[in-house]
Design an enzyme around this catalytic site. Structure first.
Site, short mmCIF file in Angstrom:
data_model
loop_
_atom_site.label_atom_id
_atom_site.label_comp_id
_atom_site.label_asym_id
_atom_site.label_seq_id
_atom_site.Cartn_x
_atom_site.Cartn_y
_atom_site.Cartn_z
CB CYS A 333 -0.98 -0.04 1.17
SG CYS A 333 -2.41 1.06 0.93
CG HIS A 429 -3.82 -3.50 3.44
ND1 HIS A 429 -2.61 -3.10 3.96
CD2 HIS A 429 -4.42 -2.37 2.96
CE1 HIS A 429 -2.49 -1.79 3.81
NE2 HIS A 429 -3.57 -1.33 3.21
#
Length: 491
Positions: A333, A429
């Site tokens: 991310c 994630h």
């Protein structure tokens, strides 16, 4: 039958409230009750995507799992996610509504109570029991005005409170007795008992202490809870609890850069449970160890600010040396965004509008802005076809000319990997919580996989936590103390 409710508040932050609510959720779910967890207000950069397309604190997602309930935005209606120059991002019922400074937030809390009570009412409508977690300390009387997180909520919703003190940090008698001394008498009247958490040693040695607290406060003792060592096997919420090393002496060292606005650090939790792996969290001021096999750049709530910290710490130079030694780098991310050529913030999402050079380790560029992406995803690696499941939670879009790392089942691709195969990044994630992906990455860096079934391990740990609480807490009395709340959800 209307749902009953019980609130768990603490004498301070990190006294174990989240873990106790998770354990009690499993206790009462195993007794056949429909249990729902609830936290009116949370402050955390560790968040989870919900089934209804929003985000809440990671701890409430774990508590929902303990209750075997679908995760919804109503389990944590107000979420504050600290950022850099603009205070905190404010999420209400799963959606970003803006940013706020700490001082400004004090003046808008009262206006959020209606949303909090609305979410609480929705959960109560589908439950037999709602277990509510407070935030921080119940004794912060300087923040009591318009409070929605602790006694302000308890009074507004008319729910009884159990107060928890942490004996492991010391001063538990003073913290419990002192709480009663400083809070408003009407707030103190909401407290129906206390728990002492994280006890080590012979419980009989603290019997007089439990008696003294009960005598000084007038609150009954509901249990002395021994330290639950296996809590490390459950996702943590507070970055302050992260250890320096997970398994010192592990054959393979994996380094995680712990920059100030570290987010969704539970991405690396599964690695911490691998016996052949030593996960080391390196903080600013500490160099990246020369014997690291893999360096992970985790998520960030302030990518540009953390990129500046990374450079100030000299980690950009350390990363180049690490790669010259044949090491691997993985960005997740915000960490993925840092690995590219440039990160731009034209709308001032994270702070003053601007653009900064990235680490230039991947041929990619990121522009922050647009709607926040909150979605669960599945797919496989492009090169090897290794499946994965996870979720996206980010603001910004990344364009790249490097090879994509992942193919997504719903179409398109995600992430990038360089020509050497040693530098990679993606927005996903939970990638390493997928046993297939974790084994794949460990194999890439020459580490042995233990065959850990991470998800089954969480379930087993929740059951053992429930057993632990059943043994040391009067859970039947807790259930008897819970009562049907009386409140106006339209206020």
């Amino acid at each position: 039958m209307p749902a009953r409710a019980l609130m768990i508040q603490g004498t301070g932050s990190d006294v174990g409230k989240s873990l106790l609510v998770a354990g009690l959720a499993r206790v009462f779910t195993r007794r056949g009750l429909r249990v729902r967890p609830f936290k009116p207000q949370n402050m955390s950069n560790n968040a989870a995507v919900t089934a209804d397309g929003g985000e809440i604190g990671r701890a409430q997602a774990l508590q929902a799992r303990a209750a075997r309930a679908p995760v919804t935005v109503h389990m944590n209606p107000v979420l504050l996610k600290p950022q850099s120059d603009i205070g905190a991002q404010l999420v209400v019922q799963g959606r970003v509504v803006g940013n706020t400074w700490a001082r400004d937030y004090q003046s808008i809390k009262a206006g959020l109570l209606a949303s909090v009570l609305d979410s609480f009412g929705r959960l109560a409508a589908e439950a037999d029991l709602v277990l509510i977690e407070g935030a921080g300390s119940a004794s912060e009387v300087n923040l009591r005005a318009d409070d929605i997180a602790n006694m302000g909520f308890a009074r507004a919703a008319d729910v009884p409170v159990v107060l928890v003190g942490d004996i492991d940090r010391g001063g538990v008698i003073a913290s419990l007795v002192g709480t009663q001394a400083v809070i408003d008498p009407e707030d103190a009247a909401m407290i129906v008992g206390f728990l002492v958490n994280r006890f080590r040693g012979d419980p009989s040695l603290f019997a007089d202490g439990m008696t003294l607290i009960a005598e000084r406060t007038g609150w009954p003792s509901l249990g002395l809870v021994p330290y639950f060592a296996d809590a490390i096997r459950l996702p943590a919420e507070d970055a302050l609890s992260l250890p320096g090393h997970s398994a010192p002496g592990g054959a393979v060292k994996i380094v995680v850069l712990a920059y100030p606005h570290l987010a969704n650090f539970d991405d690396v939790d599964p690695l911490r449970l691998e016996p052949d792996v030593d996960v080391v969290f390196v903080r600013p001021g500490e160099p990246i160890p020369g014997d690291a096999r893999l360096v992970i750049l985790p998520g960030s709530k302030a990518t540009i600010a953390d990129l500046d910290t990374l450079r100030a710490a000299g980690w950009d130079i350390d990363l180049k040396a690490h790669l010259r030694r044949g090491g691997h780098v993985l960005g997740l991310c915000g960490g993925y965004q840092m690995l590219g050529r440039r990160v731009s913030d034209p709308e001032g999402i994270e702070g003053p509008p601007g653009s900064v050079e990235g680490l230039c380790l991947l041929d990619a560029e990121t522009v922050l802005g647009g709607d926040k992406v909150l979605v669960e995803v599945t797919g496989k690696t492009v090169a090897e076809g290794v499946p994965f499941k996870g979720y996206e939670m980010h603001v910004g879009r990344t364009t790249m000319t490097a090879r994509p790392l992942l193919d997504l089942d719903h179409g398109g691709s995600d992430g990038a990997i360089d020509a050497t195969g040693r530098i990679a990044g993606c927005y996903i994630h939970g990638l390493l919580a997928d046993d297939r992906q974790r084994r794949h990455w460990l194999q890439r860096i020459g580490a042995a996989s233990s065959g850990l079934d991470y998800e089954a391990g969480i379930e087993d740990t929740l059951d053992r936590l429930a057993d632990h609480l059943e043994e040391h807490v009067d859970c039947t009395r807790l259930l008897d103390l819970a009562r049907v709340p009386r409140f106006d959800a339209t206020r």
